[in-house]
Every structure is written in structure tokens, then in C-alpha cells.
Design a protein around this motif. Sequence first.
Motif, short mmCIF file in Angstrom:
data_model
loop_
_atom_site.label_atom_id
_atom_site.label_comp_id
_atom_site.label_asym_id
_atom_site.label_seq_id
_atom_site.Cartn_x
_atom_site.Cartn_y
_atom_site.Cartn_z
N GLY A 136 9.32 0.81 -3.64
CA GLY A 136 10.51 1.59 -3.30
C GLY A 136 10.37 1.92 -1.83
N SER A 137 11.31 2.67 -1.28
CA SER A 137 11.26 2.90 0.16
C SER A 137 11.11 4.38 0.54
CB SER A 137 12.52 2.32 0.82
OG SER A 137 13.67 2.88 0.24
N VAL A 138 10.61 5.16 -0.40
CA VAL A 138 10.44 6.59 -0.12
C VAL A 138 9.38 6.80 0.97
CG1 VAL A 138 9.68 8.81 -1.08
CG2 VAL A 138 11.25 7.34 -2.39
N LEU A 139 8.22 6.16 0.82
CA LEU A 139 7.15 6.36 1.81
C LEU A 139 7.58 5.85 3.19
CD1 LEU A 139 3.94 5.46 -0.26
CD2 LEU A 139 4.76 7.72 0.45
N GLU A 140 8.22 4.69 3.20
CA GLU A 140 8.67 4.14 4.49
C GLU A 140 9.66 5.10 5.15
OE1 GLU A 140 11.46 0.79 4.45
OE2 GLU A 140 10.14 -0.23 5.86
N LYS A 184 8.03 8.15 6.36
CA LYS A 184 6.94 7.82 7.28
C LYS A 184 5.59 8.37 6.79
CE LYS A 184 10.06 7.71 11.31
NZ LYS A 184 10.64 6.42 10.89
N LYS A 185 5.29 8.08 5.54
CA LYS A 185 3.99 8.44 4.97
C LYS A 185 3.22 7.14 4.70
CE LYS A 185 4.91 12.88 4.48
NZ LYS A 185 4.18 13.91 5.23
N SER A 186 1.88 7.24 4.80
CA SER A 186 1.05 6.05 4.57
C SER A 186 0.61 5.91 3.12
CB SER A 186 -0.19 6.09 5.46
OG SER A 186 0.19 6.03 6.81
N VAL A 187 0.49 7.04 2.45
CA VAL A 187 -0.09 7.04 1.11
C VAL A 187 0.65 8.03 0.23
CG1 VAL A 187 -2.21 7.50 -0.22
CG2 VAL A 187 -2.38 6.52 2.07
N ALA A 188 0.72 7.74 -1.07
CA ALA A 188 1.22 8.74 -2.02
C ALA A 188 0.21 8.90 -3.14
CB ALA A 188 2.56 8.31 -2.60
N VAL A 189 0.07 10.15 -3.58
CA VAL A 189 -0.68 10.42 -4.80
C VAL A 189 0.39 10.55 -5.89
CG1 VAL A 189 -2.31 11.94 -5.96
CG2 VAL A 189 -2.35 11.72 -3.44
N LEU A 244 7.61 -2.35 2.53
CA LEU A 244 8.65 -2.56 3.55
C LEU A 244 10.01 -2.68 2.89
CD1 LEU A 244 9.23 -3.39 6.65
CD2 LEU A 244 9.30 -5.72 5.72
N LYS A 245 10.93 -1.81 3.29
CA LYS A 245 12.31 -1.78 2.76
C LYS A 245 12.36 -1.68 1.23
CE LYS A 245 14.31 -4.43 6.58
NZ LYS A 245 14.74 -5.77 6.97
N GLY A 246 11.24 -1.31 0.63
CA GLY A 246 11.22 -1.19 -0.83
C GLY A 246 11.21 -2.53 -1.54
N ILE A 247 11.06 -3.62 -0.78
CA ILE A 247 11.16 -4.96 -1.39
C ILE A 247 10.00 -5.22 -2.34
CG2 ILE A 247 11.13 -7.44 -0.91
CD1 ILE A 247 12.47 -6.70 1.82
N SER A 248 10.34 -5.72 -3.51
CA SER A 248 9.36 -5.91 -4.58
C SER A 248 9.74 -7.12 -5.43
CB SER A 248 9.37 -4.63 -5.41
OG SER A 248 8.89 -4.85 -6.70
N HIS A 249 8.74 -7.75 -6.03
CA HIS A 249 8.98 -8.94 -6.87
C HIS A 249 9.72 -10.00 -6.07
CE1 HIS A 249 8.50 -6.81 -11.06
NE2 HIS A 249 7.45 -6.73 -10.29
N ASN A 250 9.27 -10.21 -4.86
CA ASN A 250 9.98 -11.07 -3.92
C ASN A 250 8.96 -11.55 -2.90
OD1 ASN A 250 11.54 -11.59 -1.35
ND2 ASN A 250 13.24 -11.05 -2.70
N THR A 306 3.40 -4.85 3.32
CA THR A 306 2.91 -3.52 3.69
C THR A 306 2.10 -3.69 4.97
OG1 THR A 306 2.75 -2.92 1.36
CG2 THR A 306 1.57 -1.51 2.91
N GLU A 307 2.30 -2.81 5.93
CA GLU A 307 1.55 -2.87 7.18
C GLU A 307 0.05 -2.81 6.90
OE1 GLU A 307 2.38 -3.42 10.19
OE2 GLU A 307 4.58 -3.20 10.08
N PRO A 308 -0.76 -3.67 7.53
CA PRO A 308 -2.22 -3.63 7.32
C PRO A 308 -2.80 -2.22 7.52
CG PRO A 308 -1.65 -5.62 8.50
CD PRO A 308 -0.37 -4.84 8.36
N ALA A 309 -2.26 -1.47 8.47
CA ALA A 309 -2.78 -0.11 8.71
C ALA A 309 -2.57 0.76 7.47
CB ALA A 309 -2.07 0.53 9.91
N ASP A 310 -1.43 0.59 6.79
CA ASP A 310 -1.17 1.35 5.57
C ASP A 310 -2.02 0.86 4.40
OD1 ASP A 310 0.70 3.07 6.75
OD2 ASP A 310 2.34 1.66 6.40
N LEU A 311 -2.21 -0.46 4.35
CA LEU A 311 -3.10 -1.02 3.31
C LEU A 311 -4.47 -0.34 3.43
CD1 LEU A 311 -2.39 -4.87 3.63
CD2 LEU A 311 -1.58 -3.34 1.79
N ALA A 312 -4.93 -0.18 4.68
CA ALA A 312 -6.25 0.43 4.92
C ALA A 312 -6.26 1.90 4.51
CB ALA A 312 -6.63 0.27 6.39
N GLU A 313 -5.15 2.61 4.77
CA GLU A 313 -5.08 4.02 4.39
C GLU A 313 -5.19 4.17 2.87
OE1 GLU A 313 -5.66 5.03 7.69
OE2 GLU A 313 -4.75 6.85 6.82
N GLY A 314 -4.59 3.25 2.15
CA GLY A 314 -4.68 3.28 0.68
C GLY A 314 -6.11 3.07 0.22
#
Lengths: 418, 418
Positions: free
Chosen positions: A202-206, A209-214, A385-391, A396-404
Amino acid sequence: MSDLAIDAMDFSALPEETAGKLEWLGSFGKDAKGGVSRLLYSKEWVEAQHALKEWMESFGLSARFDEVGNLFGTLKGKDESETILTGSHVDSVVNGGKYDGAYGVIAGIIAIKYLKETYGEPLRNIEIVSMAEEEGSRFPYAFWGSKNIVGSAKREEVESISDFEGVPFVDAMKNAGFGFRDESKGPREDLKAFVEVHVEQGSVLETEKKSVAVVNSIVGQRRYTIEISGEANHAGTTPMGYRKDAMYAASHMIYEIINMAKEVGDPLVTTVGKVEVTPNIVNVVPGKALFTIDVRHTDKDSIVSFTESMTARMNEISKEHGVETDIDMWMDADPVPMDKNVVELIEKQCEENGLNYKVMHSGAGHDSQIFAPFVPTAMLFVPSLKGISHNPAEFTEPADLAEGVKALIGALYELGYK
Amino acid sequence: MSDLAIDAMDFSALPEETAGKLEWLGSFGKDAKGGVSRLLYSKEWVEAQHALKEWMESFGLSARFDEVGNLFGTLKGKDESETILTGSHVDSVVNGGKYDGAYGVIAGIIAIKYLKETYGEPLRNIEIVSMAEEEGSRFPYAFWGSKNIVGSAKREEVESISDFEGVPFVDAMKNAGFGFRDESKGPREDLKAFVEVHVEQGSVLETEKKSVAVVNSIVGQRRYTIEISGEANHAGTTPMGYRKDAMYAASHMIYEIINMAKEVGDPLVTTVGKVEVTPNIVNVVPGKALFTIDVRHTDKDSIVSFTESMTARMNEISKEHGVETDIDMWMDADPVPMDKNVVELIEKQCEENGLNYKVMHSGAGHDSQIFAPFVPTAMLFVPSLKGISHNPAEFTEPADLAEGVKALIGALYELGYK
């Protein structure tokens, strides 16, 4: 030993490492349309699972498959009777992306590698699982991996199903080298927690402007098919007052239902995704109209109360239009709350480590909802990115992947080393 | 000679005779689904036209085909330079009924037979035509029969078209024994009037309990395709406020457009017959929605003013929803008024003969709209049970079929014998 696992680590290589490993895993099942098609028990799936096993073993995890093909890699703890589990599913949809499911597997392996390298043996086992299946995209059965782990999958549910090419589930499973779990054995009793990381889809985090969600809960949902029967008539010779136009009634219902959902507000979501009109000809007044409704909320009472109002309003509109309306609810899944303690523990880790995070619910279904009734469970999201999924365009930005991964390391440290 | 043609006749056998002849004509092309499939230049079509020719000749009409296969049967008048024409089309849609088109041919032949038997030679020719084609149901071309009679059909319009099995129009025509009209020859100059009888294809006469209608105009129509582009999104993970739901916008437009049309009132009709949603999946917010609009009215200005308001409102709604909307008008046909004098003459006949009739417009297209710009033209309708049309269930009570023939006899008598 620091209270904060990630203080002691150098994460400079983490973004590139995580993105690189996702690229590598995405090469198993890379399809002609630029996406990933890695379906349960396919050749690509088998190769991916064996490659992951090799990687796990390469840095000292004890790796094994269970009967159905879930792959586990264990960093053994002082007390081997307790296990903290992380991971996600290795299968993809047809022409999917590189991130869905795969990120949870890669993040888990990398997190355990960092923990092992920095802190060595944990108090209890820390285990990564690359689950066999979650999507339901080859066979009409979803969560085959997690349901086998918690012991809720039943042999008879898959014995007579086949894929879209007619290959029976059981044959595909055997050809991949796997078989049924012994259902007389109970579920694993060593599992003390499960933490799944996943892309948000989804695009809530984008947007925020958050990197991670619990993730504190997974929505419940109700799904409906609405079938309206009016009268098919000639578009030219039937005055407006003589009509029983099924699509006119349908458009009235769809418009009002979505207005009602918007009025109720977040976290309620309501979607009319599918619409079919009969005979669907430009110069014929529609005799039938069919549409689906998908309603989701984190709170069961809210789902019940909204769908009751929605159904009542549709029945009123149906009367107003002089049509017959059949309302069929064919899915009614309860919301699944994540474990309060695990959520709080992860939140505290994110807070203390200065991660740019938020607490939110998941609007999509995940393996975690299968675990939650049996094992204290929580999830972490990173942005899509833009909530795009199953496509194929999932990103996901590498920096955000790392934050996760960092957030997961913190969680596993808290759960496994303390 | 009585002023009223039908006074002198015994119509006791007419209901059965007309229904029986319709049954007989319906046997040519009787299909497996209980309907009639008699497509242009098919074997069934050829057999029907030749059987009709034999019938015409059996009671002394002079019968002939024109180049393209329109069949004419003439009761010659004292003055052979003037012709009063009646008839309709012999082709049907795929799996159609026994009445559409066929009734106008049968009614015309029977009417001329009664007139000949009762009054003998008319002042001018009275002619029946069984037209080759009107429906556009085998080839993508409609009104092939009437357009050839008035000289508006063009060879190049059909030279490269084929039917749904790939048979070229020209081959089908040649195999049936026909060819192109000599386009250097002008249209026939002997035609002084054309009267077509047809089933209503609507339920106005049935509802108002009338046996016959005198048609005073054929509606004009505009047709549109509306394409809305929003954003496809996950139904669970996309909060309502983040969406650009193409179907939500479409339902808002459809609901309001039809409300607006109902407010304007008769004779305006507006139909959204076709709706298509993309990707049309229960758990995906629709990224695209397409629908058609069919607007009809007897008055051109009313069509223009309604469609202008409609388009403006759709653009407003589109903005409100934050979607892109493409509005494509692909048909813009003017209303066709029937000839005032012929209408009045037929109305007077119906009045004087005590027929249970009304004057109304046609909401459907007919061969008469092709004739009207060239020849003084009018139409007669008889009721269609429940308005059913283009369907094996087409039905008109034999008593009403007979009333339509009586009205036609009156009209042809006025036009041909006076």
C-alpha cells in the motif's frame, strides 16, 4: 552487551546487500514479462529453496525442510526448547515482483547472519523460515506453508485440487520431493514468537514518509456478490418509466455504498472491484448486473455494523428501482490482532534505535494471521513504491529495505538474546 | 366505391391467415434454439425470397428481384409511372424471432391480395418489397436493402467486409445469385409513397392496450463511449482517501445521467448498456471503467441540449473524483420525421375504420428512415408482447396482426386507388 542490538553493528553495506540478495532470489522464476513467476513446487521454486538452504548453511545455520517443503534455518540457542521464528513465503503470484514474500525471507536470513556475527549464540533458537506457499496462485489453496507449520492444513483440502494446467497438487508436491505432514503429530511447541517482515503493498508509508511500520493487526474482511435482476429491454423503444434497469440500480448502490464507507472513515475500506452487466450491449437496457463488494476493518464490530447498514441500504435501493437483488456474503474473516507484547517490544526497539516508523494495521492478508492464533506474532512493513504489489514494478528503496532489516534485528535480539 | 377500403372486406380469416403465413416464413431459417436465423444471402434467405416470389406470383403479382436481391411484387395500376410501395426486410438477427421484418413483408402481400381481390386494378402500381437486409447481423453493414432502393448504398462500403466466418460480402452475394447495382443509374422516380408495417419492439402499445400505431417520426440518437482512468490499487491496503477509483466515478456518472434523463422526461431515453471494468477483480480498486451511453429523442435540439448537460456533468464528476475521463461520441444520427401527409392520411383511415390506434414515434431504427429523405414515408406498428424483440420469444396476438394489415389496406387503398 548493549541494550540495543543494532548499536554494535556496521550497517553501511546493508542496503546494497539486501537489494542484491532480492535481485538474486528474483532470478529464480524470472519470467519473460520482466516479473517473477515462482509458483509452489515448480522447478524455479525448487531451485530457489535449495539455493536458500545453501546460503543458510554457508554461514553456519542448521538448515532443513519439513515434509511439505517449508525451509528452516536455525541459529541454535543455549536452550534449544524455545524458538523465535522469522520469515515469510518464497512463492510468488504469476508475473509478480521481487519483493512480496521474498523480502521477508531475505531480511530474516540477513538479520540472523548479523546477529550471529555480532553476538554469537543466542539464549534460545533463532530460526528463519522460507515458507512453501502463501499466495494461492498455482493451486486454489492459500497459506499451505504456514498452515502446515501450525498444524491447521488438512490433507483432504488439497488431495483433489489441480493447477490451471491440470497438474494435481499431490503430483506436483511429490515431483518437487515433498509429501504430506503426519497429521497425528501436533504442532511445534517450541515456537515462542513469530515476526514477519513484508512490503506494505500500500502507499501509507510512502505518503507519510516513514521507513518502517510495526503492524498491530490484520484486517478482517467480508466479501459479497450482489446480483440484480431487472428487465432487459430495447434501448430505443422502452420509455424510462417502463424500465427495470439493473445497471441503474447497481450504479445507485455502488455510489452510495462507497459514500457510506468514506463517511465511516479509516480504517474501513470498501471496494467494488468487479462489475458484470448482461447482456452488455450498447442498445439494450441491462437485465442483470452483478458486482462484488470487499469490506475490511481492523474491528469486527465495525465490519458487522457497516455491512448491516450497507445491506439495508441496498435493499431499500432495490425496492426503489423495482428490481430483485440477491446479496450473497461468501467470505467472513475476523480481524487478527498481533500479539500486544511483541508489538510493544518491537515498537520500543524502533523508538530506541531512532527508526523512522509508525504503528499501523495491515489491510492485506499475511502468513502472520495463520500464526497469530498459535504463536505470539507481529509484523514489520517497509514501503512499497506507489503501493504497487503483485506486479513486476514492485519496488522498495534499498535504504528502506535496510531499515526493515534493522528493525527485525532489534526485535530478534530482544526476543532471542534476552 | 366506398370511401373506406376495409368496409367491403370480410376479415374473419385474417388473424389466422397472417399468423399462419408468419409461421410459414419463419420455417425458413428455423434454428436449433427455437428461433429464426435468416441472414443475408444465406441458403435459408435465398429459399425464403424464392418462396415469397412464388406466393406473389400465385395471385397475379408481377414479381422480380433487383440486382442486389430485393424482391418486388407489383399489382399494376392504370398509371404505371407511379408506385405506392409497402414492405419490410426479410433478414433476421441471429436467433431472432418470426416477426421482426417478416411481418411487414407478410402484411404487405396479404394487403395487396385483399385489395386486388376486392377492387382489382388500382390507379397506380401498388408494390410489395421483401428487402434483402436491414439488421446488419451477418456483415457489419445495415440497411443494404433499402439503401440500394433509394440509391444511397455504395459498392466500396461492402467490398472489403466479411461475415464472422470470414466469408466476403461479395462472395456471399454472388453465391446467392446477385451482384452490385449499376450506380450510374439514379434512384427510382416512380415511388410516390412508402408505408412500412413492423412490430413495435417496445411495450407502449401493449401497456396502453392499443392494437395499432401510426408512427410520426423515428428518433435520432447519439452514442458515446466513456472511458475513466483512475488508479488500480490493492483493496485492502489503500485507504479510501488515497484512491482514484474509476468505478466509483463511473457509478456516480451513470446514476446521475439516468436521473437527469428521467427528469427531462419522454420521449428522451438514455441507456447505459455496456460497462467494463479493469482489472475486474474483487480485491483490486478499479483502475479503469468504460461504459456506453445511448441517447434518443425525436427532436434534434433536445438531443443536443441533453447531451451537452450530460457531458458537462460528467466532466464535473470526473474532477470531483480526481480521475481522467474521455468522452467519445461515435454516433450522431438525426431524428427522421415521417411524411406529414401520409401520416395524416393513415391516421384518418384508422379513425374512420374504428381501429384502436395511437400516434407515436419509433425509438428503434427502420428501413423507413432510409426511405424518408427520398419518398413520402410512414409506418404502422402492432404490439410486441412484453416489448420482446430480436428474440425467439417475439410474439404479437393474431388479432393485432390482423389490425395492422387492416390499417395497411386502408392506407394503400387511399394512396393507390384514389
